[in-house]
Design a protein around this motif. Structure first.
Motif, short mmCIF file in Angstrom:
data_model
loop_
_atom_site.label_atom_id
_atom_site.label_comp_id
_atom_site.label_asym_id
_atom_site.label_seq_id
_atom_site.Cartn_x
_atom_site.Cartn_y
_atom_site.Cartn_z
N ILE A 127 -11.88 -5.73 4.83
CA ILE A 127 -11.41 -6.00 6.19
C ILE A 127 -10.20 -5.14 6.53
CG2 ILE A 127 -10.37 -7.75 7.71
CD1 ILE A 127 -13.35 -8.16 7.27
N GLU A 128 -9.27 -5.06 5.60
CA GLU A 128 -8.07 -4.25 5.82
C GLU A 128 -8.42 -2.78 6.03
OE1 GLU A 128 -3.68 -3.43 3.87
OE2 GLU A 128 -5.13 -4.63 2.77
N GLN A 129 -9.36 -2.27 5.25
CA GLN A 129 -9.77 -0.87 5.39
C GLN A 129 -10.45 -0.63 6.74
OE1 GLN A 129 -8.80 1.41 3.08
NE2 GLN A 129 -9.44 2.85 4.65
N LEU A 130 -11.28 -1.58 7.16
CA LEU A 130 -11.93 -1.45 8.47
C LEU A 130 -10.90 -1.42 9.59
CD1 LEU A 130 -14.95 -3.86 7.96
CD2 LEU A 130 -15.06 -1.38 8.25
N LEU A 131 -9.86 -2.25 9.48
CA LEU A 131 -8.82 -2.27 10.50
C LEU A 131 -8.04 -0.96 10.52
CD1 LEU A 131 -7.49 -5.91 10.05
CD2 LEU A 131 -8.83 -5.02 11.96
N LEU A 132 -7.80 -0.40 9.35
CA LEU A 132 -7.07 0.87 9.28
C LEU A 132 -7.87 2.02 9.90
CD1 LEU A 132 -5.57 0.64 5.68
CD2 LEU A 132 -4.32 0.54 7.85
N ASN A 133 -9.19 1.91 9.86
CA ASN A 133 -10.05 2.97 10.39
C ASN A 133 -10.35 2.84 11.88
OD1 ASN A 133 -10.23 4.22 7.89
ND2 ASN A 133 -12.04 3.07 7.29
N CYS A 134 -9.92 1.74 12.50
CA CYS A 134 -10.15 1.55 13.94
C CYS A 134 -9.22 2.46 14.74
CB CYS A 134 -9.88 0.11 14.35
SG CYS A 134 -11.11 -1.05 13.78
N LYS A 154 -11.90 -12.30 -7.33
CA LYS A 154 -12.23 -10.88 -7.12
C LYS A 154 -13.09 -10.69 -5.87
CE LYS A 154 -11.86 -9.41 -11.91
NZ LYS A 154 -12.56 -8.82 -13.05
N VAL A 155 -13.98 -11.63 -5.60
CA VAL A 155 -14.82 -11.57 -4.41
C VAL A 155 -13.95 -11.70 -3.16
CG1 VAL A 155 -16.68 -12.72 -3.12
CG2 VAL A 155 -16.86 -12.44 -5.60
N ILE A 156 -13.02 -12.64 -3.19
CA ILE A 156 -12.09 -12.82 -2.06
C ILE A 156 -11.27 -11.56 -1.85
CG2 ILE A 156 -10.03 -14.06 -1.25
CD1 ILE A 156 -11.20 -16.58 -2.55
N GLN A 157 -10.72 -11.02 -2.93
CA GLN A 157 -9.88 -9.83 -2.81
C GLN A 157 -10.67 -8.64 -2.31
OE1 GLN A 157 -6.45 -9.94 -3.27
NE2 GLN A 157 -6.70 -8.05 -2.13
N ALA A 158 -11.89 -8.47 -2.77
CA ALA A 158 -12.73 -7.36 -2.31
C ALA A 158 -13.03 -7.49 -0.82
CB ALA A 158 -14.03 -7.31 -3.11
#
Length: 92
Positions: A13-20, A4-8
């Motif tokens: 990271i994926e959300q940060l990339l989407l917001n760039c 769960k820690v890895i997935q979170a």
């Protein structure tokens, strides 16, 4: 719990990339090796000029991410000369 820690972390990271803005993600790959170890590789193109490549290997210790290897490379579009920096820890 480690998974769960890895997935979170990967979700963050994926959300940060989407917001760039003004970026294009050329590569985003993850490999979950075990419930406590994973690798992440990202290549991001900024404003069609610069390429940033990040590779990291990490483990989960006490529900926290510990980086065992980290590499950053960048390439300027006009010179095409890569600059690469690697960081390794000796803990793992």
């Amino acid at each position: 719990m480690s998974r769960k820690v890895i997935q979170a972390y990967l979700d963050e990271i994926e959300q940060l990339l989407l917001n760039c803005s003004n970026t294009y993600v050329e590569e985003y790959s993850t490999v979950i090796l075990t419930t406590q170890r994973a690798n992440l590789r990202i290549k991001i193109r900024f404003a069609l000029k610069y390429l940033l490549a990040v590779s990291e290997a990490f483990v989960i210790v006490d529900n926290q991410i510990i980086y065992s290897a980290f590499q950053v490379g960048e390439v300027h579009k006009q010179s095409l000369k890569p600059v690469c920096k690697s960081y390794f820890t000796s803990e793992f």
